[in-house]
Motif scaffolding. Structure first.
Motif, PDB file in Angstrom:
ATOM      1  N   VAL A  43       1.171  -1.254  -0.220  1.00 16.92           N
ATOM      2  CA  VAL A  43       0.422  -0.598   0.356  1.00 16.92           C
ATOM      3  C   VAL A  43       1.573   1.323  -0.196  1.00 16.92           C
ATOM      4  CG1 VAL A  43      -1.893   1.796   1.652  1.00 16.92           C
ATOM      5  CG2 VAL A  43      -1.773  -1.043   0.643  1.00 16.92           C
TER       6      VAL A  43
ATOM      7  N   VAL B 297      -1.564  -1.053  -4.407  1.00 14.50           N
ATOM      8  CA  VAL B 297      -2.194  -0.610  -3.841  1.00 14.50           C
ATOM      9  C   VAL B 297      -1.702   0.958  -3.913  1.00 14.50           C
ATOM     10  CG1 VAL B 297      -4.650  -0.244  -2.825  1.00 14.50           C
ATOM     11  CG2 VAL B 297      -3.424  -2.435  -3.121  1.00 14.50           C
TER      12      VAL B 297
ATOM     13  N   LEU C 132      -3.602  -1.094  -8.360  1.00  9.72           N
ATOM     14  CA  LEU C 132      -4.684  -0.856  -8.284  1.00  9.72           C
ATOM     15  C   LEU C 132      -5.248   0.430  -7.751  1.00  9.72           C
ATOM     16  CD1 LEU C 132      -8.018  -0.962  -7.133  1.00  9.72           C
ATOM     17  CD2 LEU C 132      -7.324  -2.354  -4.734  1.00  9.72           C
TER      18      LEU C 132
ATOM     19  N   VAL D 236     -12.007  -1.066  -0.737  1.00 10.41           N
ATOM     20  CA  VAL D 236     -10.823  -1.290  -1.275  1.00 10.41           C
ATOM     21  C   VAL D 236     -10.647  -3.132  -0.909  1.00 10.41           C
ATOM     22  CG1 VAL D 236      -8.413  -1.575  -0.937  1.00 10.41           C
ATOM     23  CG2 VAL D 236      -9.455   0.600  -0.413  1.00 10.41           C
TER      24      VAL D 236
ATOM     25  N   LEU E 150      -9.567  -5.350  -4.887  1.00 10.60           N
ATOM     26  CA  LEU E 150      -8.432  -5.984  -4.745  1.00 10.60           C
ATOM     27  C   LEU E 150      -9.450  -7.207  -5.043  1.00 10.60           C
ATOM     28  CD1 LEU E 150      -5.713  -5.835  -3.085  1.00 10.60           C
ATOM     29  CD2 LEU E 150      -6.133  -6.271  -1.201  1.00 10.60           C
TER      30      LEU E 150
END
Length: 201
Positions: A25, A89, A125, A192, A196
């Motif tokens: 992330v 992400v 993503l 999310v 995901l």
């Protein structure tokens, strides 16, 4: 060590350890659990869900409060090298908008981070953000259009607005009106997760 001893030793290593995959992330204060304990943030909540449903995935959080896309671009190579993610992400751009920085530069920076992640072998993503209406219609439209443009041209999934179910709920926002509070984090994690999960499958 003989081959059979090595094989015997490996047989006792948990399967999830051998096959563990990495999710990185890479964002700003929204992902860095600003204003709350780290364990309350959506990234930690998402890791708990992954541990329950896909325990061969581990999340690393390289988010920094106040980060811009330029700052992210300066850090992305080191992060990719360190974490070797299977999935990135990417949640950046809000601070560019809040500071009125160039939308064109923001787009270039995000493009480069996505391409470098893909070159490193990671799926990406993209988490879209919005900025308050007082920045003017033209700038807001330029800012927000960047995310779907990148998703289309670079063939990546996009969560259109990370705070979609949160931003207009005063009880879910901190006093500054910009950052979600601890009560909002489960909803963000769930949002999310919707985007995901297909990348994991």
């Amino acid at each position: 060590m003989s081959n059979w001893v090595l094989l015997l030793a490996l047989s006792f290593i948990p399967f999830t350890t051998v096959m563990a995959k990495s999710i990185l992330v890479f964002g700003d204060s929204i992902s860095a659990a600003y204003g709350m304990e780290v364990q309350q943030g959506w990234v930690t909540l998402l890791q708990k869900k992954l541990a329950a449903e896909h325990n061969n995935y581990l999340i690393s959080n390289a988010s920094i409060s106040g980060e811009t896309t330029a700052g992210g671009l300066s850090r992305i190579d080191a992060a990719l090298s360190q974490y070797k993610p299977d999935i990135v992400v990417l949640e950046l751009g809000a601070n560019d908008g809040l500071r009125g920085l160039s939308a064109a530069a923001m787009k270039t920076n995000l493009t480069e981070m996505i391409k470098r992640s893909q070159t490193a072998g990671a799926k990406v993503l993209l988490l879209g953000m919005k900025i308050p209406p007082n920045y003017g219609k033209r700038y807001i439209e330029m800012f927000y259009s960047i995310y779907p443009q990148l998703a289309e041209t670079l063939h990546i999934p996009l969560l259109p607005f990370l705070l979609e179910d949160v931003a207009l709920q005063p009880d879910l926002m901190q006093a500054d009106g910009l950052h979600p509070n601890a009560l909002a984090q489960p909803a963000i994690a769930a949002k999310v997760w919707q985007y995901l999960q297909p990348l994991i499958k």
